[in-house]
Design a protein around this motif. Structure first.
Motif, PDB file in Angstrom:
ATOM      1  N   UNK A  76      20.115 -46.735 -12.216  1.00 14.71           N
ATOM      2  CA  UNK A  76      20.715 -45.683 -13.040  1.00 14.71           C
ATOM      3  C   UNK A  76      19.661 -44.689 -13.525  1.00 14.71           C
ATOM      4  N   UNK A  77      18.475 -45.181 -13.823  1.00 14.79           N
ATOM      5  CA  UNK A  77      17.397 -44.280 -14.238  1.00 14.79           C
ATOM      6  C   UNK A  77      17.035 -43.313 -13.106  1.00 14.79           C
ATOM      7  N   UNK A  78      16.959 -43.819 -11.893  1.00 17.48           N
ATOM      8  CA  UNK A  78      16.627 -42.955 -10.747  1.00 17.48           C
ATOM      9  C   UNK A  78      17.699 -41.893 -10.559  1.00 17.48           C
ATOM     10  N   UNK A  79      18.963 -42.289 -10.689  1.00 23.76           N
ATOM     11  CA  UNK A  79      20.058 -41.315 -10.585  1.00 23.76           C
ATOM     12  C   UNK A  79      19.950 -40.284 -11.709  1.00 23.76           C
ATOM     13  N   UNK A  80      19.676 -40.720 -12.926  1.00 22.86           N
ATOM     14  CA  UNK A  80      19.524 -39.808 -14.062  1.00 22.86           C
ATOM     15  C   UNK A  80      18.358 -38.849 -13.882  1.00 22.86           C
ATOM     16  N   UNK A  81      17.239 -39.365 -13.368  1.00 22.27           N
ATOM     17  CA  UNK A  81      16.072 -38.503 -13.117  1.00 22.27           C
ATOM     18  C   UNK A  81      16.434 -37.434 -12.100  1.00 22.27           C
ATOM     19  N   UNK A  82      17.141 -37.824 -11.044  1.00 22.78           N
ATOM     20  CA  UNK A  82      17.537 -36.845 -10.020  1.00 22.78           C
ATOM     21  C   UNK A  82      18.477 -35.784 -10.604  1.00 22.78           C
ATOM     22  N   UNK A  83      19.421 -36.193 -11.454  1.00 24.38           N
ATOM     23  CA  UNK A  83      20.345 -35.224 -12.053  1.00 24.38           C
ATOM     24  C   UNK A  83      19.622 -34.266 -13.010  1.00 24.38           C
ATOM     25  N   UNK A  84      18.728 -34.796 -13.831  1.00 25.03           N
ATOM     26  CA  UNK A  84      17.986 -33.928 -14.750  1.00 25.03           C
ATOM     27  C   UNK A  84      17.074 -32.970 -13.995  1.00 25.03           C
ATOM     28  N   UNK A  85      16.438 -33.447 -12.915  1.00 31.64           N
ATOM     29  CA  UNK A  85      15.580 -32.565 -12.121  1.00 31.64           C
ATOM     30  C   UNK A  85      16.410 -31.472 -11.450  1.00 31.64           C
ATOM     31  N   UNK A  86      17.575 -31.830 -10.923  1.00 31.91           N
ATOM     32  CA  UNK A  86      18.449 -30.826 -10.312  1.00 31.91           C
ATOM     33  C   UNK A  86      18.899 -29.800 -11.347  1.00 31.91           C
ATOM     34  N   UNK A  87      19.257 -30.263 -12.561  1.00 27.73           N
ATOM     35  CA  UNK A  87      19.685 -29.336 -13.616  1.00 27.73           C
ATOM     36  C   UNK A  87      18.542 -28.413 -14.036  1.00 27.73           C
ATOM     37  N   UNK A  88      17.329 -28.949 -14.113  1.00 24.96           N
ATOM     38  CA  UNK A  88      16.180 -28.115 -14.486  1.00 24.96           C
ATOM     39  C   UNK A  88      15.899 -27.064 -13.422  1.00 24.96           C
ATOM     40  N   UNK A  89      15.986 -27.454 -12.162  1.00 23.34           N
ATOM     41  CA  UNK A  89      15.758 -26.493 -11.072  1.00 23.34           C
ATOM     42  C   UNK A  89      16.848 -25.423 -11.069  1.00 23.34           C
ATOM     43  N   UNK A  90      18.110 -25.841 -11.254  1.00 23.24           N
ATOM     44  CA  UNK A  90      19.221 -24.882 -11.265  1.00 23.24           C
ATOM     45  C   UNK A  90      19.111 -23.930 -12.451  1.00 23.24           C
TER      46      UNK A  90
END
Length: 196
Positions: A76-90
């Motif tokens: 779940x942490x890996x999924x959360x990290x990926x979502x936060x990184x995608x949101x930061x890039x967007x």
């Protein structure tokens, strides 16, 4: 109560000599008597069924469940990290959009939010690595790993409640279960077991 009374139902039958009472309930047992029929006697409290000091070779079910839950938190942490990184890039890409260049409120929000999201990415990645290290220590770790897992479970539960309320609910439930399963008597016995 007299055994000589002919109307006594508990007395010796008429015409037969009285025998001494047999040993049993209420009479002291003789030493060295063979055990009777029935179930075998249990080992003394605090000793294993295989003898005192026998090493535990198989992880108890609750401790194994705590290890699985720790790996689920890593995922779940890996999924959360990926979502936060995608949101930061967007958000960073939207900040460079020409139509939003003149909107100062959005630019201030985007600048602060991007830094906050990248902070969440770093923290989430560090927490995932920490959880993965703890999950690998279940087999070989001692009481220090148990205490660290208890602290990890409590802090994860608190973090799941406050900053990440919506997505942290699953983290909170898993972290509480990890702390309970590691902190109970099976967890204590597993992490304090003798290692030869």
């Amino acid at each position: 109560m007299s055994y000589g009374d002919p109307n006594n139902p508990y007395g010796a039958p008429q015409g037969q000599p009285q025998q001494p009472p047999q040993q049993g309930y209420g009479y002291p047992q003789q030493q060295g008597q063979a055990p009777g029929y029935g179930y075998p006697q249990a080992p003394p409290v605090g000793q294993a069924a295989y003898g005192a000091g026998a090493p535990m070779t198989e992880m108890p079910g609750s401790v194994s469940a705590a290890r699985v839950m720790t790996w689920v938190i890593v995922g779940l942490q890996i999924i959360g990290v990926a979502l936060f990184a995608f949101a930061a890039i967007a958000l960073n890409a939207a900040k460079d959009d020409e139509s939003l260049q003149d909107n100062s409120a959005f630019q201030d929000l985007a600048g602060d939010s991007t830094a906050l999201l990248w902070g969440y990415v770093v923290f989430g990645l560090a927490w995932a690595v920490f959880a993965a290290v703890l999950a690998t220590k279940f087999k070989t770790g001692g009481n220090g790993v148990r205490v660290t897992l208890l602290v990890f479970g409590i802090i994860t539960a608190i973090l799941g409640i406050y900053p990440f309320v919506v997505v942290g609910l699953v983290h909170t439930v898993l972290a509480v279960l990890i702390a309970v399963f590691v902190g109970n008597s099976n967890g204590k016995a597993w992490f304090n077991r003798p290692r030869y």
